[in-house]
Design a protein around this motif. Structure first.
Motif, PDB file in Angstrom:
ATOM      1  N   ALA A 172      45.358  43.569  47.872  1.00 18.40           N
ATOM      2  CA  ALA A 172      45.258  42.694  48.958  1.00 18.40           C
ATOM      3  C   ALA A 172      44.049  43.139  49.960  1.00 18.40           C
ATOM      4  CB  ALA A 172      46.618  42.260  49.602  1.00 18.40           C
ATOM      5  N   LYS A 179      39.381  47.212  42.751  1.00 17.75           N
ATOM      6  CA  LYS A 179      39.785  45.983  42.424  1.00 17.75           C
ATOM      7  C   LYS A 179      40.589  46.071  40.962  1.00 17.75           C
ATOM      8  CE  LYS A 179      39.195  41.142  41.263  1.00 17.75           C
ATOM      9  NZ  LYS A 179      37.929  40.086  41.457  1.00 17.75           N
ATOM     10  N   ASN A 214      44.516  46.523  40.411  1.00 17.81           N
ATOM     11  CA  ASN A 214      45.053  45.337  39.595  1.00 17.81           C
ATOM     12  C   ASN A 214      45.541  45.884  38.352  1.00 17.81           C
ATOM     13  OD1 ASN A 214      45.668  42.763  39.120  1.00 17.81           O
ATOM     14  ND2 ASN A 214      44.092  42.618  37.496  1.00 17.81           N
ATOM     15  N   LEU A 248      40.567  43.012  48.134  1.00 14.36           N
ATOM     16  CA  LEU A 248      40.218  41.517  48.103  1.00 14.36           C
ATOM     17  C   LEU A 248      39.701  40.995  49.129  1.00 14.36           C
ATOM     18  CD1 LEU A 248      42.979  40.220  45.622  1.00 14.36           C
ATOM     19  CD2 LEU A 248      40.696  40.370  45.027  1.00 14.36           C
ATOM     20  N   ASP A 289      47.619  35.694  47.690  1.00 15.85           N
ATOM     21  CA  ASP A 289      48.428  35.720  46.329  1.00 15.85           C
ATOM     22  C   ASP A 289      49.189  37.277  46.304  1.00 15.85           C
ATOM     23  OD1 ASP A 289      48.111  33.073  45.819  1.00 15.85           O
ATOM     24  OD2 ASP A 289      46.581  33.486  44.431  1.00 15.85           O
ATOM     25  N   SER A 290      47.862  38.268  46.181  1.00 17.36           N
ATOM     26  CA  SER A 290      48.481  39.693  46.323  1.00 17.36           C
ATOM     27  C   SER A 290      49.263  39.935  47.383  1.00 17.36           C
ATOM     28  CB  SER A 290      47.153  40.729  46.143  1.00 17.36           C
ATOM     29  OG  SER A 290      46.139  40.456  45.175  1.00 17.36           O
ATOM     30  N   GLU A 313      37.642  37.419  48.903  1.00 17.15           N
ATOM     31  CA  GLU A 313      38.314  36.526  48.007  1.00 17.15           C
ATOM     32  C   GLU A 313      39.915  36.450  48.545  1.00 17.15           C
ATOM     33  OE1 GLU A 313      38.360  38.019  44.038  1.00 17.15           O
ATOM     34  OE2 GLU A 313      36.272  38.765  44.243  1.00 17.15           O
ATOM     35  N   TYR A 314      39.968  35.476  49.773  1.00 18.31           N
ATOM     36  CA  TYR A 314      40.861  35.272  50.557  1.00 18.31           C
ATOM     37  C   TYR A 314      42.208  34.675  49.669  1.00 18.31           C
ATOM     38  CZ  TYR A 314      37.382  36.240  54.137  1.00 18.31           C
ATOM     39  OH  TYR A 314      36.617  36.868  55.007  1.00 18.31           O
ATOM     40  N   GLN A 315      41.960  33.781  48.947  1.00 21.86           N
ATOM     41  CA  GLN A 315      42.949  33.187  48.041  1.00 21.86           C
ATOM     42  C   GLN A 315      43.659  34.139  47.345  1.00 21.86           C
ATOM     43  OE1 GLN A 315      44.201  29.859  48.091  1.00 21.86           O
ATOM     44  NE2 GLN A 315      46.056  31.182  47.392  1.00 21.86           N
ATOM     45  N   ALA A 316      42.949  34.828  46.515  1.00 25.15           N
ATOM     46  CA  ALA A 316      43.281  36.175  45.826  1.00 25.15           C
ATOM     47  C   ALA A 316      44.223  37.015  46.630  1.00 25.15           C
ATOM     48  CB  ALA A 316      42.503  36.564  44.800  1.00 25.15           C
ATOM     49  N   ALA A 317      43.778  37.296  47.731  1.00 29.44           N
ATOM     50  CA  ALA A 317      44.346  38.444  48.707  1.00 29.44           C
ATOM     51  C   ALA A 317      45.506  37.974  49.208  1.00 29.44           C
ATOM     52  CB  ALA A 317      43.365  38.544  49.690  1.00 29.44           C
TER      53      ALA A 317
END
Length: 378
Positions: free
Chosen positions: A28, A15, A19, A31, A42-43, A36-40
């Protein structure tokens, strides 16, 4: 180094590395493994590739993060060749409600295509049939009608099936469906609009029979629509045949005789002859004979009288046979008499012989005494 960490399941290290180099596609994926689904998501948005969106979407589905899965799915369904895989992924896991919600949200997209509208219609037919009619009325021109037709038929959605046949200009099938499933599919206005467009003329007469069976009070309205297209001679014969059938099924003798008289008044001798056999069990031969004689059409009635005569002769022959059989049975069961000389005696014994039996003078039967004769000297 980031890929090697990823392959060694060292996702935290991967990660940081991904990043740092802005490798959002791999980030993604990393993540997703970290949950970390929300961050995934976003990626995935930054990566903006169909492959990444699918990976993140499926991971969110598995994690039951359906809101985030829908965000990803909206970037997938716009690609027609990716739609089937997405639908299968949801369906195989039993997430039908979530799949329907995804496709409903996708209909407003600028890149919405026929496959989306078609698949949503099919899903409605399986899981929310109450919503299918509204969907078709709004988007019938944007669905693959043959494909949706098959789905509607398999789901027994007869009203929707008629609607699609009408839009697809398969008017014959629409009329047949309405007549086969009148409770669900028949609507008066729609039926009259479509029947005028059918190619198969035979459907006109089937429609007449359908109205006679189910909507007899509305048959005049149907005739107004069909009259320019009907063979009037055939139509008249159709109704005469139906009238004879009705009279026969009514078991009403008076009605059958009145129908005969009407045929003769209208000069329809062939119908008169046909009615004689259709209503055969209700008619009295003497009435038929009088009508035929008065109107000089004995030739038309002769087959009927031949049949009547044949039946009467058969009944007489049966009666003669029964009588002969009865007499034979009586002869078999009658007791055999005993003969004494020339005098017949019953076999029931002495008590059956009258006590004052007069035998010839000078003869006494065994067991009997000749009574004395008074006032007579030999």
């Amino acid at each position: 180094v980031g890929d090697r960490c990823y392959e060694e399941d060292m996702y935290e290290a991967a990660k940081l590395l991904y990043n740092n180099v802005s490798n959002f596609a791999r980030l993604a994926s990393t993540l997703v493994h970290l949950g970390e689904y929300q961050a995934a998501v976003d990626s995935g948005r930054k990566a903006n590739s169909t492959r990444t969106w699918k990976e993140v979407c499926f991971a969110c589905v598995d994690g039951r993060e359906f809101r985030l899965a829908q965000i990803c799915g909206l970037h997938i369904v716009i690609h027609a060749d990716e739609l089937e895989e997405l639908i299968s992924y949801y369906q195989d896991r039993g997430y039908f409600e979530e799949l329907i919600a995804l496709l409903e949200a996708a209909l407003g997209l600028e890149r919405a295509h026929m496959g989306m509208f078609t698949e949503l219609a099919i899903l409605y037919s399986k899981f929310k049939p109450q919503k299918m009619r509204e969907h078709l009325e709004l988007f019938w021109s944007r669905v693959n009608i043959p494909k949706v037709l098959r789905a509607a038929e398999q789901a027994h959605l007869w009203a929707e099936l008629v609607f699609l046949y009408d839009k697809y200009e398969e008017y014959d099938n629409a009329i047949i469906t309405m007549m086969n499933h009148p409770t669900d599919a028949w609507k008066e206005g729609q039926f009259k609009d479509i029947i005028a467009k059918v190619a198969n003329v035979e459907l006109y007469y089937k429609a007449l029979q359908f109205y006679l069976d189910y909507k007899p009070l509305l048959i005049n309205d149907l005739l107004l629509v069909l009259s320019p297209r009907l063979d009037h001679t055939r139509t008249v014969n159709f109704f005469l045949k139906d009238a004879m059938q009705y009279a026969a099924e009514s078991k009403d003798v008076e009605l059958a005789e009145k129908l005969l008289q009407w045929f003769l008044e209208e000069g329809k001798q062939e119908c008169f002859a046909a009615c004689l056999f259709t209503c055969y069990d209700l008619l009295h031969p003497d009435v038929v004979l009088e009508l035929a004689w008065r109107h000089n059409i004995m030739d038309f009635a002769m087959p009927y009288f031949i049949q009547v005569m044949r039946e009467y002769l058969t009944k007489v022959d049966n009666l003669d046979a029964s009588e002969s059989l009865r007499k034979e049975e009586e002869q078999v069961t009658e007791p055999t008499p005993i003969v004494f000389g020339q005098q017949l005696m019953l076999t029931a014994g002495p008590s059956a012989v009258p006590p004052q039996t007069n035998f010839p003078y000078g003869y006494t039967a065994p067991g009997f005494t000749q009574p004395p004769v008074y006032g007579f000297n030999m």
